[in-house]
Design a protein around this motif. Structure first.
Motif, short mmCIF file in Angstrom:
data_model
loop_
_atom_site.label_atom_id
_atom_site.label_comp_id
_atom_site.label_asym_id
_atom_site.label_seq_id
_atom_site.Cartn_x
_atom_site.Cartn_y
_atom_site.Cartn_z
N GLY A 234 8.69 -33.51 -42.40
CA GLY A 234 9.39 -32.37 -41.96
C GLY A 234 8.29 -31.01 -41.96
N LEU A 235 7.49 -31.12 -42.88
CA LEU A 235 6.42 -30.06 -42.85
C LEU A 235 5.55 -30.03 -41.53
CD1 LEU A 235 4.93 -29.66 -46.59
CD2 LEU A 235 6.44 -28.42 -45.39
N TYR A 236 5.25 -31.25 -41.02
CA TYR A 236 4.56 -31.43 -40.08
C TYR A 236 5.33 -31.25 -38.65
CZ TYR A 236 1.21 -33.66 -36.58
OH TYR A 236 0.47 -33.96 -35.59
N ALA A 237 6.48 -31.60 -38.82
CA ALA A 237 7.53 -31.13 -37.59
C ALA A 237 7.59 -29.47 -37.30
CB ALA A 237 8.54 -31.75 -37.74
N SER A 238 7.50 -28.84 -38.42
CA SER A 238 7.31 -27.31 -38.19
C SER A 238 6.07 -26.81 -37.54
CB SER A 238 7.86 -26.82 -39.39
OG SER A 238 6.52 -27.05 -40.60
N LEU A 239 5.10 -27.53 -38.15
CA LEU A 239 3.72 -27.29 -37.63
C LEU A 239 3.47 -27.53 -36.14
CD1 LEU A 239 0.38 -26.75 -38.50
CD2 LEU A 239 0.44 -29.28 -38.56
N ALA A 240 4.28 -28.87 -35.74
CA ALA A 240 4.04 -29.17 -34.31
C ALA A 240 4.79 -28.09 -33.61
CB ALA A 240 4.45 -30.63 -34.05
N LEU A 241 5.82 -27.86 -34.18
CA LEU A 241 6.82 -27.12 -33.13
C LEU A 241 6.22 -25.67 -33.06
CD1 LEU A 241 9.49 -26.35 -31.75
CD2 LEU A 241 10.45 -25.74 -34.13
N ILE A 242 5.55 -25.24 -34.04
CA ILE A 242 4.89 -23.51 -33.63
C ILE A 242 3.66 -24.01 -32.87
CG2 ILE A 242 3.51 -21.99 -34.87
CD1 ILE A 242 5.26 -22.44 -37.19
N GLY A 243 2.85 -24.88 -33.01
CA GLY A 243 1.64 -25.20 -32.25
C GLY A 243 1.97 -25.53 -30.90
N ARG A 244 3.15 -25.98 -30.61
CA ARG A 244 3.43 -26.55 -28.98
C ARG A 244 3.95 -25.41 -28.37
NH1 ARG A 244 5.63 -32.72 -30.23
NH2 ARG A 244 3.72 -33.79 -30.61
N VAL A 245 3.99 -24.27 -28.90
CA VAL A 245 4.55 -23.16 -28.03
C VAL A 245 3.71 -22.94 -26.78
CG1 VAL A 245 3.06 -21.38 -29.16
CG2 VAL A 245 5.26 -20.64 -27.97
N VAL A 246 2.56 -23.34 -26.71
CA VAL A 246 1.54 -23.29 -25.53
C VAL A 246 1.86 -24.40 -24.56
CG1 VAL A 246 -0.82 -23.34 -24.70
CG2 VAL A 246 -0.39 -22.74 -27.09
N TYR A 247 2.29 -25.31 -25.07
CA TYR A 247 2.70 -26.40 -23.96
C TYR A 247 4.16 -25.92 -23.25
CZ TYR A 247 4.24 -30.80 -21.91
OH TYR A 247 4.36 -31.87 -20.85
N PHE A 248 4.87 -25.57 -24.19
CA PHE A 248 6.40 -25.21 -23.56
C PHE A 248 6.18 -24.12 -22.44
CE2 PHE A 248 8.18 -26.53 -27.80
CZ PHE A 248 8.54 -27.54 -27.54
N VAL A 249 5.24 -23.17 -22.87
CA VAL A 249 5.07 -22.15 -21.67
C VAL A 249 4.47 -22.62 -20.58
CG1 VAL A 249 4.05 -19.77 -21.35
CG2 VAL A 249 5.22 -20.35 -23.59
N ALA A 250 3.44 -23.53 -20.66
CA ALA A 250 2.63 -23.99 -19.85
C ALA A 250 3.50 -24.95 -18.48
CB ALA A 250 1.57 -25.08 -20.40
N TRP A 251 4.76 -25.42 -19.34
CA TRP A 251 5.42 -26.20 -18.60
C TRP A 251 6.11 -25.18 -17.21
CZ3 TRP A 251 5.98 -30.65 -16.72
CH2 TRP A 251 7.08 -31.35 -15.96
N MET A 252 6.38 -24.07 -17.52
CA MET A 252 7.21 -23.51 -16.34
C MET A 252 5.99 -23.20 -15.32
SD MET A 252 6.98 -19.67 -17.69
CE MET A 252 5.28 -18.53 -18.29
N PHE A 253 4.67 -23.25 -15.57
CA PHE A 253 3.74 -23.36 -14.42
C PHE A 253 3.69 -24.47 -13.63
CE2 PHE A 253 2.02 -19.86 -17.38
CZ PHE A 253 2.07 -18.90 -16.52
N VAL A 254 3.80 -25.70 -14.44
CA VAL A 254 4.02 -26.85 -13.66
C VAL A 254 5.31 -27.19 -12.88
CG1 VAL A 254 4.19 -29.38 -14.29
CG2 VAL A 254 2.52 -28.13 -15.79
N MET A 255 6.41 -26.57 -13.26
CA MET A 255 7.29 -26.61 -12.34
C MET A 255 7.17 -25.79 -11.11
SD MET A 255 10.13 -28.13 -14.20
CE MET A 255 11.51 -27.34 -13.56
#
Length: 400
Positions: A234-255
């Motif tokens: 559960g701790l790692y899931a929270s870490l991954a979610l925060i760290g992946r904000v870059v990827y989520f934003v990058a996806w709009m450029f891929v679109m």
């Protein structure tokens, strides 16, 4: 782009609220479902990207045949994945140490709808009907957020089952608006041999790359859920979610990137400047996020998830580095994918597999898991840059 920011923001809020409401142990199961949703989205993205590409290239009767055939095969694929998830729900519960197998059954019921939804989105993306595309994403996000919260606060039941129900129902809202024009269920459709061969080639290439995306982007969470106790997962899931904000934003450029590059190539124009622009955006964004995570890790964790998750704060900036490297290399990969280049896809697959192998051998602590990802993603980006330089030199020679 504004719409994608809103959708990603809503999805992010959805994850954060679940983390705060459920606590680390129950959030571990919810995060697993969210990871399964991401895995599903990558598989379905094969259909969406293929539809988007050929919506630009094909016209009239060929497009009509193409879209009907794509809906047929996407539906079959969705049914197969859904049935497999339902049949092996008990085994999935054992592998990932979840409280219930019902959550996998409910999720599996919604899978076929998701594949149909992805083809519909591909048509909107390829034809640049971004208003309709925005509505489908917003409908899915808003319905998932509201329905899940209503279920959690009104029904006393296992949270993982309620979360799975909210996810499955949201797929129905993602079908709105549905482009029914050109769909002929009763008629048999066939494509010319040359076009069929071209589609098959691109589809296999895209499917292979999306498989590497699944491995790179989700294997860490799945493996941590398997190797570590529920609380640590559960701790790692929270870490991954925060760290992946870059990827989520990058996806709009891929679109936006894929249709533009395909159109430029079709018109015989230079498309490298588009890549440079998007890489610059992602690099600046990544640098800002990594710096923020390095300077204020405890503040970020506390604001987003609360004091229960604070012990994972020292790993935040490291995970952000791994995600940033992946996001930048991903822009290069999708650029080459739109140009029908195979080598970057193979490189991504090899590095995705190497990431899994590294985590299998080095997973004594959560810190080791993160460091293995940094190593794998740094090598991946280096290879992508070398290939891009080689590709540019070759292109110039051919022009001369």
């Amino acid at each position: 782009m504004i719409s994608v920011i809103i959708v990603n923001g809503g999805n992010y809020l959805y994850n954060l609220l679940l983390g705060r409401i459920l606590g680390p142990e129950e959030f571990a199961d919810a995060a697993l479902l969210i990871t399964f949703l991401l895995v599903l989205s990558f598989v379905a993205m094969t259909f969406q990207l293929s539809t988007a590409k050929f919506s630009v290239i094909f016209e009239k009767e060929i497009f009509k045949s193409f879209i009907n055939i794509t809906y047929k095969y996407s539906s079959i694929t969705g049914i197969i994945f859904g049935v497999l998830m339902i049949v092996f729900s008990k085994q999935l519960q054992a592998i990932f140490n979840t409280q219930s197998s019902t959550m996998f059954i409910l999720f599996g019921i919604g899978v076929p709808i998701y594949f149909i939804m992805s083809v519909n989105r591909g048509v909107f993306q390829g034809s640049k009907k971004f208003d309709s595309l925005a509505i489908t994403y917003q409908g899915e996000m808003i319905s998932r957020l509201t329905i899940t919260l209503i279920l959690i606060y009104t029904i006393t039941f296992q949270s993982s089952v309620l979360v799975a129900s909210g996810i499955a129902i949201s797929f129905l809202f993602g079908l709105i608006p549905f482009r029914s024009r050109d769909i002929e269920v009763t008629k048999k459709h066939k494509l010319p041999k040359a076009e069929s061969k071209y589609i098959t080639k691109f589809f296999i290439l895209t499917a292979f790359y999306e498989l590497t995306q699944i491995i790179i982007n989700n294997s860490d969470i799945l493996m941590v859920k398997h190797y570590f106790e529920t609380y640590e997962a559960g701790l790692y899931a929270s870490l991954a979610l925060i760290g992946r904000v870059v990827y989520f934003v990058a996806w709009m450029f891929v679109m936006l990137l894929l249709p533009k590059v395909v159109q430029k190539q079709k018109d015989g124009e230079s498309h490298a400047p588009i890549l440079f622009k998007y890489v610059l955006y992602i690099t600046l964004l990544s640098a800002a996020i990594v710096l923020g995570c390095f300077l204020f890790p405890e503040f970020v964790i506390n604001i987003m998830f609360g004091p229960e998750y604070i012990s994972v704060a020292p790993l935040l900036w490291k995970y952000a580095i791994a995600t940033s490297l992946f996001a930048i290399s991903n822009i290069f990969a999708y650029y080459f994918l739109s140009l029908d280049q195979y080598i970057p896809v193979i490189l991504s697959a090899l590095l995705g597999i190497s990431q899994v192998v590294l985590i299998i051998f080095f997973h004594n602590t959560l810190s080791e898991v993160v460091i293995m990802q940094i190593i794998a993603m740094a090598i991946l980006l280096t290879f992508q840059l070398f290939f891009f330089i080689s590709y540019q030199k070759l292109s110039k020679k051919e022009l001369n």
